[in-house]
Motif scaffolding. Sequence first.
Motif, PDB file in Angstrom:
ATOM      1  N   PRO A  17     -21.890  -9.670  29.763  1.00 17.42           N
ATOM      2  CA  PRO A  17     -20.849  -9.695  30.806  1.00 17.42           C
ATOM      3  C   PRO A  17     -19.525 -10.270  30.299  1.00 17.42           C
ATOM      4  O   PRO A  17     -19.491 -11.060  29.350  1.00 17.42           O
ATOM      5  CB  PRO A  17     -21.444 -10.626  31.863  1.00 17.42           C
ATOM      6  N   TRP A  18     -18.438  -9.876  30.952  1.00 20.92           N
ATOM      7  CA  TRP A  18     -17.144 -10.528  30.762  1.00 20.92           C
ATOM      8  C   TRP A  18     -17.184 -11.817  31.575  1.00 20.92           C
ATOM      9  O   TRP A  18     -17.500 -11.800  32.758  1.00 20.92           O
ATOM     10  CB  TRP A  18     -16.003  -9.657  31.257  1.00 20.92           C
ATOM     11  N   VAL A  19     -16.847 -12.937  30.945  1.00 17.79           N
ATOM     12  CA  VAL A  19     -16.909 -14.250  31.577  1.00 17.79           C
ATOM     13  C   VAL A  19     -15.486 -14.820  31.672  1.00 17.79           C
ATOM     14  O   VAL A  19     -14.778 -14.851  30.659  1.00 17.79           O
ATOM     15  CB  VAL A  19     -17.807 -15.202  30.739  1.00 17.79           C
ATOM     16  N   PRO A  20     -15.057 -15.262  32.844  1.00 18.78           N
ATOM     17  CA  PRO A  20     -13.726 -15.875  32.952  1.00 18.78           C
ATOM     18  C   PRO A  20     -13.608 -17.094  32.043  1.00 18.78           C
ATOM     19  O   PRO A  20     -14.533 -17.904  31.938  1.00 18.78           O
ATOM     20  CB  PRO A  20     -13.634 -16.291  34.427  1.00 18.78           C
ATOM     21  N   VAL A  30     -13.796 -13.466  28.461  1.00 15.36           N
ATOM     22  CA  VAL A  30     -14.434 -13.543  27.146  1.00 15.36           C
ATOM     23  C   VAL A  30     -15.807 -12.898  27.241  1.00 15.36           C
ATOM     24  O   VAL A  30     -16.532 -13.082  28.209  1.00 15.36           O
ATOM     25  CB  VAL A  30     -14.578 -15.015  26.689  1.00 15.36           C
ATOM     26  N   LYS A  31     -16.146 -12.135  26.216  1.00 16.49           N
ATOM     27  CA  LYS A  31     -17.472 -11.547  26.104  1.00 16.49           C
ATOM     28  C   LYS A  31     -18.100 -12.157  24.850  1.00 16.49           C
ATOM     29  O   LYS A  31     -17.648 -11.910  23.737  1.00 16.49           O
ATOM     30  CB  LYS A  31     -17.373 -10.024  25.978  1.00 16.49           C
ATOM     31  N   TYR A  32     -19.120 -13.006  25.058  1.00 17.62           N
ATOM     32  CA  TYR A  32     -19.763 -13.722  23.951  1.00 17.62           C
ATOM     33  C   TYR A  32     -20.864 -12.863  23.342  1.00 17.62           C
ATOM     34  O   TYR A  32     -21.854 -12.569  23.997  1.00 17.62           O
ATOM     35  CB  TYR A  32     -20.378 -15.029  24.451  1.00 17.62           C
ATOM     36  N   PHE A  33     -20.698 -12.496  22.071  1.00 15.29           N
ATOM     37  CA  PHE A  33     -21.734 -11.748  21.361  1.00 15.29           C
ATOM     38  C   PHE A  33     -22.626 -12.661  20.545  1.00 15.29           C
ATOM     39  O   PHE A  33     -23.820 -12.424  20.432  1.00 15.29           O
ATOM     40  CB  PHE A  33     -21.102 -10.709  20.428  1.00 15.29           C
ATOM     41  N   LEU A  45     -15.309 -10.955  22.220  1.00 11.12           N
ATOM     42  CA  LEU A  45     -14.173 -10.127  22.604  1.00 11.12           C
ATOM     43  C   LEU A  45     -13.388 -10.951  23.605  1.00 11.12           C
ATOM     44  O   LEU A  45     -13.971 -11.657  24.431  1.00 11.12           O
ATOM     45  CB  LEU A  45     -14.625  -8.830  23.290  1.00 11.12           C
ATOM     46  N   LEU A  46     -12.074 -10.861  23.524  1.00  6.28           N
ATOM     47  CA  LEU A  46     -11.207 -11.526  24.484  1.00  6.28           C
ATOM     48  C   LEU A  46     -10.361 -10.463  25.152  1.00  6.28           C
ATOM     49  O   LEU A  46      -9.853  -9.564  24.489  1.00  6.28           O
ATOM     50  CB  LEU A  46     -10.315 -12.545  23.776  1.00  6.28           C
ATOM     51  N   LYS A  47     -10.253 -10.548  26.487  1.00  7.07           N
ATOM     52  CA  LYS A  47      -9.436  -9.607  27.246  1.00  7.07           C
ATOM     53  C   LYS A  47      -8.462 -10.413  28.097  1.00  7.07           C
ATOM     54  O   LYS A  47      -8.874 -11.315  28.822  1.00  7.07           O
ATOM     55  CB  LYS A  47     -10.323  -8.723  28.129  1.00  7.07           C
ATOM     56  N   ARG A 137     -20.448 -22.164  29.266  1.00 12.02           N
ATOM     57  CA  ARG A 137     -19.707 -21.273  30.155  1.00 12.02           C
ATOM     58  C   ARG A 137     -20.524 -20.014  30.443  1.00 12.02           C
ATOM     59  O   ARG A 137     -20.617 -19.569  31.584  1.00 12.02           O
ATOM     60  CB  ARG A 137     -18.363 -20.913  29.511  1.00 12.02           C
ATOM     61  N   TYR A 138     -21.123 -19.434  29.400  1.00 12.73           N
ATOM     62  CA  TYR A 138     -21.929 -18.220  29.550  1.00 12.73           C
ATOM     63  C   TYR A 138     -23.135 -18.464  30.455  1.00 12.73           C
ATOM     64  O   TYR A 138     -23.407 -17.684  31.378  1.00 12.73           O
ATOM     65  CB  TYR A 138     -22.372 -17.729  28.169  1.00 12.73           C
ATOM     66  N   LEU A 139     -23.868 -19.555  30.214  1.00 18.42           N
ATOM     67  CA  LEU A 139     -25.058 -19.847  31.018  1.00 18.42           C
ATOM     68  C   LEU A 139     -24.691 -20.127  32.472  1.00 18.42           C
ATOM     69  O   LEU A 139     -25.388 -19.686  33.394  1.00 18.42           O
ATOM     70  CB  LEU A 139     -25.838 -21.013  30.415  1.00 18.42           C
ATOM     71  N   ALA A 140     -23.597 -20.851  32.702  1.00 21.82           N
ATOM     72  CA  ALA A 140     -23.158 -21.131  34.074  1.00 21.82           C
ATOM     73  C   ALA A 140     -22.771 -19.834  34.783  1.00 21.82           C
ATOM     74  O   ALA A 140     -23.095 -19.643  35.960  1.00 21.82           O
ATOM     75  CB  ALA A 140     -21.985 -22.107  34.063  1.00 21.82           C
ATOM     76  N   TYR A 141     -22.112 -18.935  34.066  1.00 18.54           N
ATOM     77  CA  TYR A 141     -21.730 -17.652  34.666  1.00 18.54           C
ATOM     78  C   TYR A 141     -22.982 -16.839  35.011  1.00 18.54           C
ATOM     79  O   TYR A 141     -23.069 -16.271  36.101  1.00 18.54           O
ATOM     80  CB  TYR A 141     -20.837 -16.869  33.699  1.00 18.54           C
ATOM     81  N   CYS A 142     -23.932 -16.794  34.085  1.00 21.34           N
ATOM     82  CA  CYS A 142     -25.169 -16.051  34.348  1.00 21.34           C
ATOM     83  C   CYS A 142     -25.898 -16.621  35.558  1.00 21.34           C
ATOM     84  O   CYS A 142     -26.355 -15.865  36.431  1.00 21.34           O
ATOM     85  CB  CYS A 142     -26.075 -16.053  33.125  1.00 21.34           C
ATOM     86  N   GLU A 143     -25.995 -17.939  35.641  1.00 16.74           N
ATOM     87  CA  GLU A 143     -26.678 -18.562  36.774  1.00 16.74           C
ATOM     88  C   GLU A 143     -25.952 -18.252  38.086  1.00 16.74           C
ATOM     89  O   GLU A 143     -26.583 -17.880  39.080  1.00 16.74           O
ATOM     90  CB  GLU A 143     -26.777 -20.070  36.572  1.00 16.74           C
TER      91      GLU A 143
END
Length: 157
Positions: A17-20, A30-33, A45-47, A137-143
């Motif tokens: 996912p794209w994460v703010p 940000v998309k964390y690979f 990736l940064l958008k 940040r990624y885990l908080a967004y997923c949750e």
Amino acid sequence: MFYEKVATECIDDASIPWVPFAPYSTDVLVKYFKLDPTRGETITLLKAPAGVQMPKHHHTGTVIVYTIKGRWKYAEHDWVAGPGSIVFETAGSSHTPLALPGDDEIIALNIVQGDLLYLNDNDQVIAKENWKTGMERYLAYCEANRLIPKDLTAFGG
């Protein structure tokens, strides 16, 4: 040899996912690979929309940025990065990213080693970003969005 047993993996862009990039910006995503705790490296990736300025930051390690879409620069430099350009940033450098106004959104692949230290107007550190803060940040967004997180510390996770 152990390296011969490391699997070659392919990460599907659509599966991440794209994460703010909060708290710095909710418009920048940000998309964390890869978030590598061993090497202290992130692959993302940064958008960002055209015209956005991010806070000044200092690198403790090297950074490679490949621009896919849009045009951007650092306030401290005369060059402009556009689609197909590669920017190499040395450890110990500081700069202020600007997405140029009136252009397309920015999409860039970033390979970052070490910490990004965000600075105030007096060049004092006000925040730190690295693989660990990216993971938080990624885990908080997923949750928050009821997504099953992937293991971003290893390819193929």
